[in-house]
Design a protein around this motif. Sequence first.
Motif, mmCIF file in Angstrom:
data_model
loop_
_atom_site.group_PDB
_atom_site.id
_atom_site.type_symbol
_atom_site.label_atom_id
_atom_site.label_comp_id
_atom_site.label_asym_id
_atom_site.label_seq_id
_atom_site.Cartn_x
_atom_site.Cartn_y
_atom_site.Cartn_z
ATOM 1 N N LYS A 105 -6.943 6.584 9.347
ATOM 2 C CA LYS A 105 -5.679 7.299 9.142
ATOM 3 C C LYS A 105 -4.862 6.651 8.025
ATOM 4 N N VAL A 106 -4.886 5.315 7.959
ATOM 5 C CA VAL A 106 -4.159 4.614 6.899
ATOM 6 C C VAL A 106 -4.718 4.969 5.534
ATOM 7 N N ASP A 107 -6.045 5.161 5.451
ATOM 8 C CA ASP A 107 -6.683 5.526 4.180
ATOM 9 C C ASP A 107 -6.458 6.985 3.828
ATOM 10 N N GLY A 108 -5.748 7.725 4.670
ATOM 11 C CA GLY A 108 -5.437 9.109 4.360
ATOM 12 C C GLY A 108 -6.501 10.111 4.746
ATOM 13 N N ALA A 109 -7.457 9.716 5.580
ATOM 14 C CA ALA A 109 -8.519 10.640 5.990
ATOM 15 C C ALA A 109 -7.980 11.631 7.012
ATOM 16 N N SER A 110 -8.365 12.881 6.847
ATOM 17 C CA SER A 110 -7.993 13.887 7.835
ATOM 18 C C SER A 110 -8.800 13.661 9.121
ATOM 19 N N THR A 111 -8.416 14.378 10.172
ATOM 20 C CA THR A 111 -9.121 14.209 11.449
ATOM 21 C C THR A 111 -10.591 14.569 11.323
ATOM 22 N N LEU A 112 -10.881 15.661 10.600
ATOM 23 C CA LEU A 112 -12.267 16.086 10.428
ATOM 24 C C LEU A 112 -13.066 15.036 9.665
ATOM 25 N N LYS A 113 -12.521 14.536 8.558
ATOM 26 C CA LYS A 113 -13.227 13.524 7.780
ATOM 27 C C LYS A 113 -13.353 12.221 8.549
ATOM 28 N N MET A 114 -12.345 11.886 9.352
ATOM 29 C CA MET A 114 -12.396 10.651 10.129
ATOM 30 C C MET A 114 -13.588 10.665 11.087
ATOM 31 N N TYR A 115 -13.762 11.785 11.780
ATOM 32 C CA TYR A 115 -14.884 11.866 12.714
ATOM 33 C C TYR A 115 -16.216 11.967 11.970
ATOM 34 N N TRP A 116 -16.248 12.724 10.884
ATOM 35 C CA TRP A 116 -17.517 12.961 10.183
ATOM 36 C C TRP A 116 -18.019 11.714 9.476
ATOM 37 N N ARG A 117 -17.112 10.938 8.872
ATOM 38 C CA ARG A 117 -17.525 9.810 8.050
ATOM 39 C C ARG A 117 -17.385 8.455 8.740
ATOM 40 N N VAL A 118 -16.571 8.365 9.768
ATOM 41 C CA VAL A 118 -16.308 7.061 10.380
ATOM 42 C C VAL A 118 -16.819 6.997 11.812
ATOM 43 N N ILE A 119 -16.496 7.986 12.625
ATOM 44 C CA ILE A 119 -16.766 7.901 14.065
ATOM 45 C C ILE A 119 -18.196 8.328 14.397
ATOM 46 N N ILE A 120 -18.606 9.507 13.942
ATOM 47 C CA ILE A 120 -19.921 10.031 14.319
ATOM 48 C C ILE A 120 -21.064 9.124 13.859
ATOM 49 N N PRO A 121 -21.018 8.515 12.651
ATOM 50 C CA PRO A 121 -22.110 7.594 12.287
ATOM 51 C C PRO A 121 -22.277 6.423 13.254
ATOM 52 N N GLN A 122 -21.217 6.051 13.957
ATOM 53 C CA GLN A 122 -21.315 4.956 14.913
ATOM 54 C C GLN A 122 -21.896 5.404 16.260
ATOM 55 N N LEU A 123 -22.174 6.693 16.404
ATOM 56 C CA LEU A 123 -22.757 7.226 17.639
ATOM 57 C C LEU A 123 -24.258 7.420 17.518
ATOM 58 N N LYS A 124 -24.886 6.732 16.578
ATOM 59 C CA LYS A 124 -26.330 6.893 16.361
ATOM 60 C C LYS A 124 -27.127 6.518 17.606
ATOM 61 N N GLY A 125 -26.791 5.393 18.223
ATOM 62 C CA GLY A 125 -27.516 4.964 19.413
ATOM 63 C C GLY A 125 -27.385 5.951 20.554
ATOM 64 N N ALA A 126 -26.168 6.469 20.763
ATOM 65 C CA ALA A 126 -25.956 7.449 21.826
ATOM 66 C C ALA A 126 -26.719 8.735 21.552
ATOM 67 N N THR A 127 -26.748 9.144 20.291
ATOM 68 C CA THR A 127 -27.462 10.378 19.924
ATOM 69 C C THR A 127 -28.954 10.245 20.195
ATOM 70 N N ILE A 128 -29.546 9.121 19.804
ATOM 71 C CA ILE A 128 -30.984 8.935 20.009
ATOM 72 C C ILE A 128 -31.318 8.895 21.493
ATOM 73 N N SER A 129 -30.538 8.164 22.266
ATOM 74 C CA SER A 129 -30.811 8.062 23.708
ATOM 75 C C SER A 129 -30.702 9.422 24.383
ATOM 76 N N ALA A 130 -29.634 10.163 24.084
ATOM 77 C CA ALA A 130 -29.442 11.476 24.707
ATOM 78 C C ALA A 130 -30.523 12.454 24.262
ATOM 79 N N ALA A 131 -30.912 12.397 22.988
ATOM 80 C CA ALA A 131 -31.930 13.326 22.482
ATOM 81 C C ALA A 131 -33.266 13.116 23.181
#
Length: 348
Positions: free
Chosen positions: A247-273
């Motif tokens: 948010k400090v870097d000026g990222a919108s909510t969509l960009k925050m999740y797409w570029r920052v949050i979702i990449p950190q969910l790789k382990g959860a994605t693989i396990s669930a898949a």
Amino acid sequence: MLDFYRRLYRTIRPSSGDDESEVRADGGVVSDGPAADPPTEPDRDATARLKAALDRRFGSDFMESSIFWLPPFLLMGLFVYGAVIWNLLISLTDYQRFENAPDYSDLDFEMYTRALADSGFVDAAVNTLILLVLFTAGTLVVGLLLAILIDRGIRFENSFRTVYLLPMSLSFVVTAQFWLWIYNYNNGIANSVIGTFGLGPVSWLGNQDIVLYAIIFALMWQFSGYAMVVYLAGLRAIPREHYEAAKVDGASTLKMYWRVIIPQLKGATISAAVVLMVFGMKAFDFLYSLVGGYRPPNGADILATKMVREAYANLNWAYGSAIAIVLFAMALGVIGPYLVYEYRRDNL
């Protein structure tokens, strides 16, 4: 508990040397039998090296704890992996019906050749792949969206979490009956909803062009809650500083999740898949309950239903076993890379 067994073992084990003999009253020695030759030095060294290697690889309590893990390990090997090997042998014969025992003297790959030339097998394999891909991808997307909504602190969070997770607790039989009523041609909810827009009615289970997608949607409804819980745990494990920094870097909510949050969910994605794909391969229960038989609607036949139909309806045991081995290979293709991935991350 292990210390107790060690003390008990030291107490009851025979001691070495002169203590193994009992002195008679006349000065002689009472012997239980002919004295065994003492182990030679190379034997003792080989045994010590083997025990040291096992201790280094599996821990110092490996041999002492074998009384707990060895019996279930042997039972699992016999009744699970032994059954898989036996099934593989049957698939290499021409065994059918109950007329004679399988002939293991002439093994070949005739049943696998027959499967590749069978248009029904090819269609079932294609349907299985479509179901796995669309069901897994769709469930992950829906589960991720639900997890994000709940993580952002919507009202009645606990109630929504329970509602979304409830279908996961239902069996395939209950889910099939529920969606059989929803897809009813005359008075089902699905046709009632689209009827308000001047569409339909649609034969959801009778049209072979859409029946597979109708089944995939029903399975997504049941398992999206599981994906939501996995993603929600992953989101709650991400430090809040990451959100604030974006948010400090000026990222919108969509960009925050797409570029920052979702990449950190790789382990959860693989396990669930991996779990979802395994559930997708086991959709036989759902399809059987949907129609009450081994023959699913046209366009919805998958390898699991064809395997059971060939084995128990047509009594083609060898052919059904060959299809089962193909399914087993597909499952290994899903689970194997995941186990390698977890092993490289030192999670196994």
